[in-house]
Scaffold this motif. Sequence first.
Motif, short mmCIF file in Angstrom:
data_model
loop_
_atom_site.label_atom_id
_atom_site.label_comp_id
_atom_site.label_asym_id
_atom_site.label_seq_id
_atom_site.Cartn_x
_atom_site.Cartn_y
_atom_site.Cartn_z
N CYS B 324 40.31 33.98 47.79
CA CYS B 324 41.17 33.85 46.61
C CYS B 324 40.31 33.48 45.41
N CYS B 327 41.67 29.91 43.61
CA CYS B 327 41.34 28.62 44.24
C CYS B 327 40.01 28.69 44.96
N CYS B 339 48.06 26.85 45.93
CA CYS B 339 47.65 27.95 45.05
C CYS B 339 48.71 29.04 45.09
N CYS B 342 47.30 32.95 46.17
CA CYS B 342 47.13 33.29 47.59
C CYS B 342 48.21 32.64 48.44
ZN LIG Z 1 44.32 30.74 46.07
#
Ligand SMILES: [Zn+2]
Lengths: 835, 411
Positions: B324, B327, B339, B342
């Motif tokens: 991701c 994050c 997050c 994701c």
């Molecule tokens: Zn993420």
Amino acid sequence: MKAPVSWIREHVDLPADVTTEELARRLTDLGLKLEAIERPGHDITGPLVVGRVLTKSPEPQKNGKTINWCTVDVGDANGTGEPQGIVCGAHNFEPGDLVVVVLPGGVLPGDFAISARTTYGHLSAGMICSAAELGLPAGFGGASDGIIVLPPDAGAPGDDAFALLPLRDEVIEFEINPDRAYALSLRGVAREAALAFDAPYADPVDRPVPAADGEGHPVVVDDPDGCPVFVARTVSGFDPTAPTPDWMARRIQLAGMRPISLAVDVTNYVMLETGRPIHGYDADKVTGALRVRRATAGERLTTLDGTDRALSPEDLVVTDDSGIIGLGGVMGGETTEMSSTTTRVLVEAAHWDAVSMFRTGRRHKITSEAGKRNERGVDPTICEAAADRVVELLVAHGGGTADAGVTVVGTPPAPAKVTVAADLPARVSGIDIDAATTRRHLAAVGCGVGGDDAALDVVVPPWRPDLTDPFDMVEEVVRIVGYGAVPSVLPTPTAGRGLTREQRLRRRVGRALAGAGLVEVVSFPFTGEAALDALEVPADDERRRTVRLANPLSTEEPSYTTTLLTGTLAAAARNTGRGMPGIALFETGTVAFASDVAAPLLGVDRRPTDDELAALLGALPRQPLHLAVVLGGQRDNPGWWGAGRDADWVDVVGVVRDLAGELGVEVQVENDQLAPWHPGRCAKVVLVGVDGTRTTLGHAGELHPRVVARLGLPARTSAAELDLDLLLAAVPDAVRGPVFSTYPVAKEDVALLVDAAVPAGDVEAALREGAGALLESLRLFDVYTGAGVPEGSKSLAFALRFRALDRTLAEGEAAAARDAAVALATARTGAALRG
Amino acid sequence: MRRTHNRFAPGPRHFLDWPAARRPRPRDHGALLLFDHRGKAPMSGPNNEFDPVEVTPLKAEEVEAMTEAALAAVAAATDLDALKQVRIEHTGDRSPLALANREIGALPPQARKDAGQRVGKARGAVNQALAARQAVLEAEHEERMLVEETVDVTVAVDRRPRGARHPLTTGAERIADVFVAMGWEIAEGPVLEAEWLNFDALNLGPDHPARTMQDTFWTDPAENHVVLRTHTSPVQARTMLTRTPPIYVACPGRVFRTDEYDATHSPMFHQVEGIAIDEGITMAHLKGTLDHFAAAMFGEGISTRFRPSFFPFTEPSAEVDLVCFVCRGTAVDADGATCRTCRGEGWIEWGGCGVMNPRVLVACGVDPERYTGFAFGMGIDRTLMFRHGVEDLRAFFEGDVRFATAFGTEI
Ligand SMILES: [Zn+2]
């Protein structure tokens, strides 16, 4: 595939501390993709306890219902030991029964918080629970409807009900890819779990089975390719009213199926457990031998979903003396279906040809749990074990006895053998994998592995019909080694040539149009007669030759479009509808014109010949790349600087001309008439080849006012559509650097009077030609009709600029060139110089 | 200070009063033409007037008086127009000094030199003063004009709305550029595609269960075996059929599935497919390529992981996840919350890939004994959705100009 973790653990001895998340992650790493983890029952919180009903007073209500005011002994669970007063709407219990009670403070599924509340004139402190309220399958506890009544020996009042009932479980839902059909069973999922944790595995089909004795229900298989193995067993004296045991119903429910009746549930349970679909017949409705054959044309069958189906000669059917009684492996027939009076069950565990299953399922649009497994391939060696397991469960829970006879027709196909180079996994994966590792991992997935360290002879396990090629073995080895072990290495391609000419030119078109203030849109290419009618495209127009789709999403738009305008104009109307004061859009995309030629279906065992390939590509519809432009409403905004200006046909023709200019392509425009344009304001855009050939690129101009009104566009909306393939093909490869004069320019303006019908373009062309080599540029700067110009004529004013490359023009040279230009215009178009 | 729109524009005229640049129409250009290129500036005739000769003006005190009068007039001129008048009056043909100068000739020769010097000096002093004053007044004038012409540049200047290219176009171009930079080439193919190329050649035979996973638009009649391509993979087949290895080609394009249209599904969407066929190609090269692609699209340090999967045209097959990029795999955002990009996974599902199935190589005329290859594919729309936080897939296809305009002409 939904697999309850408790069920997985029954077949594989996983360490107790393995969490469901960890199990799901490890199985995902092996190729059983985690879809979701469900935690049924975890949304129930206590106090949820066993209660004994002490009193039950029915109280009829004004609304016609009768409620029961009960007192229930819940032991010390309520803190006082006093009987708990509870209002209950169900009636299927009596004083003395053990029930499940949720006390105030408890929460039931759906975030249903329980509190003491006054209802029907009583303070009801809790609830006596039904199966549905606890998320348990209907019929749980033997009650098809109403509250759960526990067996008398289930426990004592106040006992925690969580320990008593299979309320809480964890269920892993996997997305099973077509190659891993074996994992559509607990047998397969548990096998992978054993692989993941190197844990002991107990194969549920590993059981002794009675030998075939020829004494069972007679079976004849006429089509052993379609049905290589057919096992039949019979259970007699079965009690059709016997309930499905709670644990079995709960597992079926957690696996995503619906418990129905004991006989049906047992077949489904065994399918979930082993992967082998089972069919049960009401043996008393079957007359004579079962026979497997292909249907003949014209035969019909009413399947147990009540659908009357016309059968294909490719369908495998099961018959008895009465005729066809089932679509083999796909769905049974109505006449021999098990029912609430069935006391003799004929169990069929047969192995069916997967391709035939797939085709029949598609042909008849039947999707079922059985079909899903049969069409992807089931272990052909487990028919006897699965049938025996069904018999065992039917007898155990429905009474009756297993008939002595066991029918087994056919033998499972021999296991597939594949030879694999021992270093292939390493060569394909880029991971350092030695022959010993390859052997070990192939053995772990169930393969027999022989051969030497150069080439392994692999015998494929019967539950893995997907393993046919050496590369399939590579995947098995590498997934166990772990995809995470694959190194990251950039390949070293040969030197590339960059973007192609067309790719660069398409970018250039987009940038030029965006630079001109147009916004690109992307529309769906689907269209229909109504959309073309709205554009007033005539019936015989080429644009009616759309490619029709056999299965369009919308009957309104059943075709792939021949014109981008349907989509771009819809986008324009959408923007207008959303309050945009002006629209300036462009879109590029392919359109298609129907072809009557069929594309061949070639073989895949070799490359097609060049002729075959040419025939294939030649059969496709023509799909030119088009460009659409729409301009309407405000082109220039009004503001403190003054009034704005609405777009009109000049803008759109200007966009087209500017684009051609940007690309270095010379285009000419002619007056034309074509839908959906205004018949008097439609320009045909023509490409003039070096040899003088004229190719129509498309059209530009103001839309017909009727079209504008119909589509809800701003008045005078204008549009263009061009064949971009043709335009881009005409772009010169390399522009020659221009040579220009720096001597003083000589300007000559002329005003010419011509008949109103004479195209300005013709006059301009004549002037250009007549002016000769000294002409540097020519520009039409005004068109005038009105006072001073005779009716039926127009005055065209041109600015001519003359310059020579090598000198300052002498007095009179420019005027002479101008006069020559006018003379040719006069000769060609009847133009007269105005004084 | 309270400012209103009609007070913040200093200058001689209110900006709203400025005339719109508009040409009166219709008007007859023909009449105007008569005057073009014909006119000449009127020329002044020779001055034959005769001035009577007098001598008094040449006296020293007279010349001095004239000079002082001229210098006083220069100093008194407060603007350029006044100075112009001073110039005419004190240095023009009829000015006292000019008239005095004309009389020098009438003097006896011995007196001419003196008088000439006297008058010449006087005229020089006056001209110098004029030039100096001219410079001062011009500077003052310019300064005043600049002040007077001051406008409020914060007023709106959106005469013509900006154009834009569609993010699906520029997104595909950006992806193409990543691969071209690696030495790959970009290939394309038609969307109405032969069934054989879309399925059979890719090891998706007519009875392959995976065919039902790709809900296909068939053209009518189905016996013509033409479909709306369900993936860009037929371009793989076309490429192998028409080129000889080594092949490194990416194929962005439009594909179709019979999905109902909603926030995350569309019957039309876009994919980019990549294939590499060469001697010795392995999954490691696939991983390296996708790691590079991920970093190029999402930033340094963003890499991929593989999960076993199934595609008929690749074996082994994998699904590709992306660390991701918000994050960076931690699953929590800057505030410590889960997050959103994701959904707390730390990874984003990106696409599918694998080693080219040798059966595909055979059908497409590539020698599977000599060459191996890899292939991958991902959704462009989906990639752009999470890269740019687009919540609703339909935004790509509605044509609302506000959407594309936000992305400009490069992405
Ligand atoms: Zn993420």
